[in-house]
Design a protein around this motif. Structure first.
Motif, PDB file in Angstrom:
ATOM      1  N   UNK A 339       5.354  37.419  83.021  1.00  0.00           N
ATOM      2  CA  UNK A 339       5.328  38.536  82.485  1.00  0.00           C
ATOM      3  C   UNK A 339       5.063  39.831  83.416  1.00  0.00           C
ATOM      4  N   UNK A 340       6.053  40.739  83.072  1.00  0.00           N
ATOM      5  CA  UNK A 340       5.837  42.053  84.135  1.00  0.00           C
ATOM      6  C   UNK A 340       4.915  43.048  83.489  1.00  0.00           C
ATOM      7  N   UNK A 341       3.875  43.756  84.281  1.00  0.00           N
ATOM      8  CA  UNK A 341       3.172  44.650  83.828  1.00  0.00           C
ATOM      9  C   UNK A 341       2.749  45.484  84.955  1.00  0.00           C
ATOM     10  N   UNK A 342       2.448  46.751  84.420  1.00  0.00           N
ATOM     11  CA  UNK A 342       2.166  47.896  85.688  1.00  0.00           C
ATOM     12  C   UNK A 342       0.561  47.965  85.525  1.00  0.00           C
ATOM     13  N   UNK A 343      -0.082  47.481  86.574  1.00  0.00           N
ATOM     14  CA  UNK A 343      -1.668  47.494  86.491  1.00  0.00           C
ATOM     15  C   UNK A 343      -2.134  48.918  86.773  1.00  0.00           C
ATOM     16  N   UNK A 344      -2.953  49.116  85.817  1.00  0.00           N
ATOM     17  CA  UNK A 344      -3.492  50.633  85.986  1.00  0.00           C
ATOM     18  C   UNK A 344      -4.909  50.744  85.352  1.00  0.00           C
ATOM     19  N   UNK A 345      -5.724  51.319  86.019  1.00  0.00           N
ATOM     20  CA  UNK A 345      -6.971  51.613  85.275  1.00  0.00           C
ATOM     21  C   UNK A 345      -7.207  52.992  84.600  1.00  0.00           C
ATOM     22  N   UNK A 346      -8.096  52.928  83.450  1.00  0.00           N
ATOM     23  CA  UNK A 346      -8.094  54.294  82.733  1.00  0.00           C
ATOM     24  C   UNK A 346      -8.491  55.313  83.468  1.00  0.00           C
ATOM     25  N   UNK A 348     -10.608  57.704  82.475  1.00  0.00           N
ATOM     26  CA  UNK A 348     -12.048  57.530  82.352  1.00  0.00           C
ATOM     27  C   UNK A 348     -12.570  56.654  83.385  1.00  0.00           C
ATOM     28  N   UNK A 349     -12.137  55.571  83.592  1.00  0.00           N
ATOM     29  CA  UNK A 349     -12.710  54.655  84.643  1.00  0.00           C
ATOM     30  C   UNK A 349     -12.554  55.474  86.076  1.00  0.00           C
ATOM     31  N   UNK A 352     -15.177  57.987  86.259  1.00  0.00           N
ATOM     32  CA  UNK A 352     -16.465  57.394  86.434  1.00  0.00           C
ATOM     33  C   UNK A 352     -16.698  56.922  87.883  1.00  0.00           C
ATOM     34  N   UNK A 353     -15.787  56.341  88.358  1.00  0.00           N
ATOM     35  CA  UNK A 353     -15.912  55.941  89.870  1.00  0.00           C
ATOM     36  C   UNK A 353     -16.108  56.955  90.763  1.00  0.00           C
ATOM     37  N   UNK A 356     -19.679  58.188  90.378  1.00  0.00           N
ATOM     38  CA  UNK A 356     -20.547  57.335  90.805  1.00  0.00           C
ATOM     39  C   UNK A 356     -20.652  57.518  92.535  1.00  0.00           C
ATOM     40  N   UNK A 357     -19.531  57.684  93.086  1.00  0.00           N
ATOM     41  CA  UNK A 357     -19.445  57.830  94.527  1.00  0.00           C
ATOM     42  C   UNK A 357     -20.019  58.856  95.095  1.00  0.00           C
ATOM     43  N   UNK A 430     -24.657  56.451  84.151  1.00  0.00           N
ATOM     44  CA  UNK A 430     -23.451  56.770  83.522  1.00  0.00           C
ATOM     45  C   UNK A 430     -23.183  55.852  82.176  1.00  0.00           C
TER      46      UNK A 430
END
Lengths: 534, 507
Positions: A339-346, A348-349, A352-353, A356-357, A430
């Protein structure tokens, strides 16, 4: 089992019937079965399944009932109270202490699972010897009938049982405020049972009892029959003989238990596709037989025969799982899907990251607190009147009565428990907050931070705010405000053109005292969800 | 050749004395002993001096030394008293004036006479004393006491002849001085060192600095400066470093794994409808997990209308009689009112369930990480809220093997190689699978994620006929393994000490 598998083999293989190992001790394996399979709640059921997956004994076990002329009459008075009943007579049970313990444990498990804590189904086990057939199921006024309940010495009315006995108080609410209570009585008007509460002492079952009369009452006839089937087939697996009871209600007659098999059609391709395993028809049939079902094939269609104790099977998908279990989960090779999928974080994540940094770089330690809280923690200790909170029903702990509306109280608590640690202390969190606004709930992500050391003050947090606003490019003005948790004149609201989205200030000494803090604390909390970003 | 100011002074002193013990040398050069030691070491490294160890005696002060040093020896005190009395006085008057003990007075009198400081005469009945003039010449003993008054221990070798006489005399008197052995370092100029010392005034001086200041850099003066070396291994002050929470680090790691496997992150609210939490996932309305005992229901607002009315109808039928899913359903009457109740979500499957409805029959891979709740008391193994990671794959060709393959890859990237799958049960999946991983470090199997293929009773009402692979598990459990914690409360304790000093753990 009819044979003795090695202990090692048992430990290794037993989970594959669909149970979890709870513990393994020398000579003892404790397993936990799943609530959909109460038939695995007794040793005979486990043996049946285990022999299947190890291919020592496969295929359907068939059960039959004999006719002993037993009859159970249902009075229409039970209709509004607890309308349904089924019964069975089981004879020649090879009873001993061990078997008795197992049977009672199965009865209790059936109460909890299918029976929904006896609400839907409850089971009474009676010594057949003292029962005079036909038996009767009827409802009577609470105060009228009296009998000696199991494990008691004196006679009590139903009303008294509900008040005085622990089991009465526990299960009494099932009967609610009904003005009639259900009873099973025999032909000599002796009370056998007060379902779903308790049996009579008269019909007590012990390790000497080899013949049983079983009554099952409740609100859901199919579930009543499922429970009875699981119980009597387990006893039949012990070697006992099962007799049906003719349940007569009005003009109708129903023979219980009905131990015939059910049939279900399943498509072989459906099974192969879902499992991702290539199987020949014959292999599928063998797998089903290993799961102790019966099966035959006509082209791509399989006709599956389901034994009476398999109450869990409600859709062909359940047959698919039985094929997998019969095949052996250990033999199924994992495969990476295409199954093909484009990995991506939100977004908002990502935000937040970054925050945090930045905080990490500014020397702040991140903390993470529970979002459930109490009035005390959120308001009282902060010198606030409770407002805008969301409360939950019947929390088991008073620590969990509301969801936090802001994070700063949690940070002060962290500072309290960390008092012995080296200062300066800089912390941030957070996390989620939930408030009630205009009749609905508003969930927000907040950033909160606190700085404490002997000279901590407003300018420390203001500097951080200015830094955040320039780096994350949002407009902010600090507007003077009154807030009981902070020192007057040293607390401000964060506002943009349109709305307020945070607060900062020096915590008032009265609040610091509530947290047993003796160093000044400056705090900032802002809603990330509301950040007025350019 | 360049030398520091201290080295310059040391060489100047050595040119005169040729050889000296290190401590004495430092004193004469007017520099601290530590600095002298380093400077001399550098000179020795360049063969300008040589350093030898030697065992010798040094002179220590005794118990009576301090008084003698401050007020003088008894003989001096007697002469002083006599001078105050006009240089001639009766003996008894002097005794009274000197305020010495009888023993001290008679001993002091003897030494004063021996030193020719006073004379005794008896012109009439009384004994008279006459001070010689001048009576102030210091005695050999006094010279030694003066020499010893400094803080530095004085070596026997360093004494002049007259000081040695004084030492001799004092050693025979009670508790003024004593001798003790010690090891000293003797610094001697080498031939090369001597040549250097002769022209030492012309050698450019290298200043010594503690701090490299902006001033030194800007002016270029750093070129004329040498930096005082530090004690490189000295203990430091604790540094208040900023750090992320261990759960955050793990969440970020898990997110990265799923993103790298081609999954898109999604999210949903914490406050959810019972409908999406349970009903849409085919959890019967009388299921024990839906009790107040297990699930947090909201007091206010208590309910919310469900917008998706068509879906509600399909779900209702599926529960009651299976609708067109081929299932028998749960039977009984399904209650809309029950489905409209608001709960704190009990699992993140509610997020992926909504996703299935939104996406429909399209190949899709998504995951979510978030907080979930259950009505529990806080114990070492249970908390009322916890973090879950959950994922789904929607694909026409998805299979149980793909589910296992995905989870296996996830575990591998977290660092676990040995994995076990066995049949399990969840109300919304069939087949259902439980997994455990073998933790080498602990030597045990640990149960982690649960998973399965969504039941048709779940997916068909949501509008999807394709298989939907689903899995989920608790993040705290993984954290407990990663950080060697056996009490879940530790993760939410937020003790700054623990957070500051927690070791970094790689997968």
């Amino acid at each position: 089992m009819g044979r003795a598998p090695s202990f090692k083999e048992l430990v290794e293989r037993i989970p594959y019937i669909g149970v979890s190992l709870e513990h393994v001790r020398p000579k003892e394996i404790k397993i936990e079965y799943n609530p959909n399979r109460p038939d695995l709640g007794i040793i005979t059921g486990v043996a049946k399944a285990y022999n299947g997956i190890t291919r020592h004994e496969t295929g359907l076990v068939s059960y039959e009932t004999k006719d002993g002329g037993y009859q159970l009459n249902v009075d229409e008075s039970v209709e509004p109270v607890r309308p349904h009943v089924a019964g069975a007579v089981v004879k020649k049970i090879p009873m001993d202490e061990e078997a008795l313990k197992d049977i009672i444990a199965l009865q209790e498990d059936l109460h909890q699972t299918i029976g929904r804590s006896r609400r839907k189904v409850s089971i009474g086990l009676h010594n057949l010897e003292v029962v005079n057939f036909p038996v009767h199921y009827r409802a009577v006024s609470p105060g009228t009938a009296g009998f000696v309940p199991l494990d008691q010495e004196e006679e009590l009315t139903c009303e008294e049982i509900l008040k005085k006995l622990e089991t009465g108080r526990r299960y009494g609410p099932i009967l609610g405020d009904k003005d009639l209570y259900p009873l099973i009585v025999d032909d000599q008007q002796k009370i056998l049972s007060f379902p779903p509460i308790i049996n009579s002492e008269l019909t007590r079952v012990d390790a000497e009892t080899v013949d049983l009369f079983i009554d099952v009452t409740g609100t859901d006839l199919p579930r009543i029959q499922d429970s009875l089937n699981i119980l009597v087939t387990s006893l039949a697996d012990y070697g006992a003989e099962v007799f049906h009871v003719d349940v007569r209600a009005g003009g109708n007659s129903l023979k219980t238990p009905d131990l015939s098999t059910r049939r279900m059609k399943v498509n072989a391709g459906y099974i192969e596709d879902l499992l991702g395993v290539d199987l020949k028809r014959q292999q599928i049939i063998e797998c089903l037989e290993a799961s102790r079902l019966g099966a035959s094939a006509t082209g791509g269609e399989l006709m599956v025969e389901i034994p009476p104790y398999r109450a869990d099977i409600m859709h062909p998908i359940d047959i698919v799982e039985d094929v997998a279990i019969g095949y052996g989960y250990w033999r199924i090779a994992p495969d990476i899907p295409k199954t093909f999928g484009l990995g991506k974080s939100l977004d908002s994540s990502k935000l937040e990251r970054r925050i945090c940094h930045l905080m990490e770089g500014a020397g702040f330690i991140e903390v993470m607190n529970f979002t459930l809280s109490s009035f005390e923690k959120q308001f009282t200790k902060l010198a606030l009147k409770p407002k805008g909170y969301v409360r939950v029903h019947s929390p088991k702990s008073l620590e969990n009565e509301i969801i936090r509306t802001w994070i700063i109280p949690d940070l002060l608590e962290v500072l309290r428990v960390s008092k012995k640690e080296i200062y300066p202390q800089r912390i941030f969190e957070l996390g989620k907050t939930i408030r009630r606004e205009n009749g609905d709930v508003v969930e927000e992500d907040h950033l909160a931070l606190a700085i404490t050391h002997s000279k901590a003050g407003y300018s420390d947090v203001k500097a951080l705010l200015d830094n955040l606003s320039s780096l994350f490019e949002f407009d902010v003005r600090v507007m003077e405000t009154q807030h009981p948790s902070f020192i007057p004149g040293r607390v401000g609201l964060l506002v943009s053109d349109t709305r307020e989205f945070g607060i900062l200030g020096e915590v008032s000494p009265a609040v610091l005292e509530n947290f047993q803090l003796d160093q000044p604390v400056a705090c900032l909390e802002l809603s990330i969800s509301k950040l007025p970003r350019k | 050749m360049r030398v520091t100011a201290s080295q310059k002074r040391i060489l100047q002193v050595l040119r005169q004395v040729k050889s000296a013990d290190l401590v004495g040398l430092a004193e004469r050069a007017g520099i601290g002993a530590d600095q002298a030691r380093r400077s001399i070491q550098e000179l020795a490294d360049s063969d300008f001096v040589k350093v030898e160890r030697r065992v010798t005696d040094h002179i220590r002060q005794g118990a009576n030394f301090a008084v003698a040093s401050e007020k003088g020896l008894p003989e001096r005190q007697i002469v002083s008293a006599l001078e105050r009395l006009g240089k001639q006085a009766p003996l008894e008057a002097v005794r009274t004036e000197a305020k010495l003990s009888d023993d001290e007075f008679s001993a002091g009198l003897g030494f004063a006479v021996r030193n020719n400081w006073i004379t005794l005469s008896r012109p009439q009945q009384e004994t008279m004393t006459t001070a010689t003039d001048p009576a102030t010449d210091p005695s050999a003993e006094e010279l030694l006491i003066g020499r010893l008054a400094g803080e530095r221990p004085v070596l026997l070798d360093e004494l002049s002849e007259v000081e040695k006489e004084g030492l001799e005399a004092l050693l025979s008197r009670p508790d003024y001085v004593e001798l003790q052995r010690m090891t000293i370092q003797i610094v001697t100029l080498t031939g090369e060192g001597f040549r250097l010392s002769e022209s030492i005034e012309d050698v450019p001086e290298l200043a010594e600095a503690t701090l490299l200041t902006p001033e030194l850099i800007r002016t270029g003066k750093w070129k004329d400066v040498t930096f005082r070396p530090y004690d490189l291994d000295a203990p430091s002050f604790p540094l208040p470093v900023g750090r992320r929470h261990p759960l955050r680090e793990l969440i970020d790691e898990i997110r990265e794994i799923f993103v790298s496997l081609g999954f898109a992150e999604t999210e949903g609210p914490l406050v959810e409808l019972a409908f999406w939490t349970f009903d849409a996932l085919f959890q019967p309305q009388d299921h024990p997990a839906r009790d107040l005992q297990d699930t947090f229901y909201l007091c206010e607002p208590e309910r919310r209308r469900i917008k998706e009315t068509d879906l509600v109808e399909r779900v209702r039928r599926t529960h009651e009689n299976g609708w067109t899913t081929g299932s028998s359903g749960w039977g009984g009457k399904w209650s809309l009112e029950e489905a409209e109740r608001l709960v704190l979500r009990t699992h993140t499957t509610v997020v992926t369930g909504r996703r299935v409805y939104e996406v429909g029959e399209k190949p899709h891979k998504t995951f979510t990480i978030g907080r979930c709740y259950r009505n529990e008391k806080l114990t070492y193994k249970n908390t009322a809220e916890f973090l879950q990671v959950e994922g789904i794959i929607i694909d026409k060709k998805a299979s149980l093997r793909h589910l296992m393959g995905t989870i296996q890859e996830f575990y591998r990237r977290l660092g676990a190689e040995k994995i076990r799958f066995w049949p399990s049960y969840f109300p919304y999946t069939e087949p259902s699978v439980q997994t455990s991983v073998y933790i080498e470090r602990l030597g045990t199997w640990v149960e982690l994620m649960g998973m399965g293929i969504f039941r048709p009773e779940v997916t068909l009402p949501l509008g999807v006929r394709w298989p939907v692979l689903a899995w989920g598990g608790g993040i705290e459990r993984i954290a407990m393994i990663r950080y060697d914690i056996d009490d879940i409360r530790e993760l939410y304790k937020n003790d700054l000490g623990l957070l500051r000093r927690r070791p970094e753990r790689l997968p």
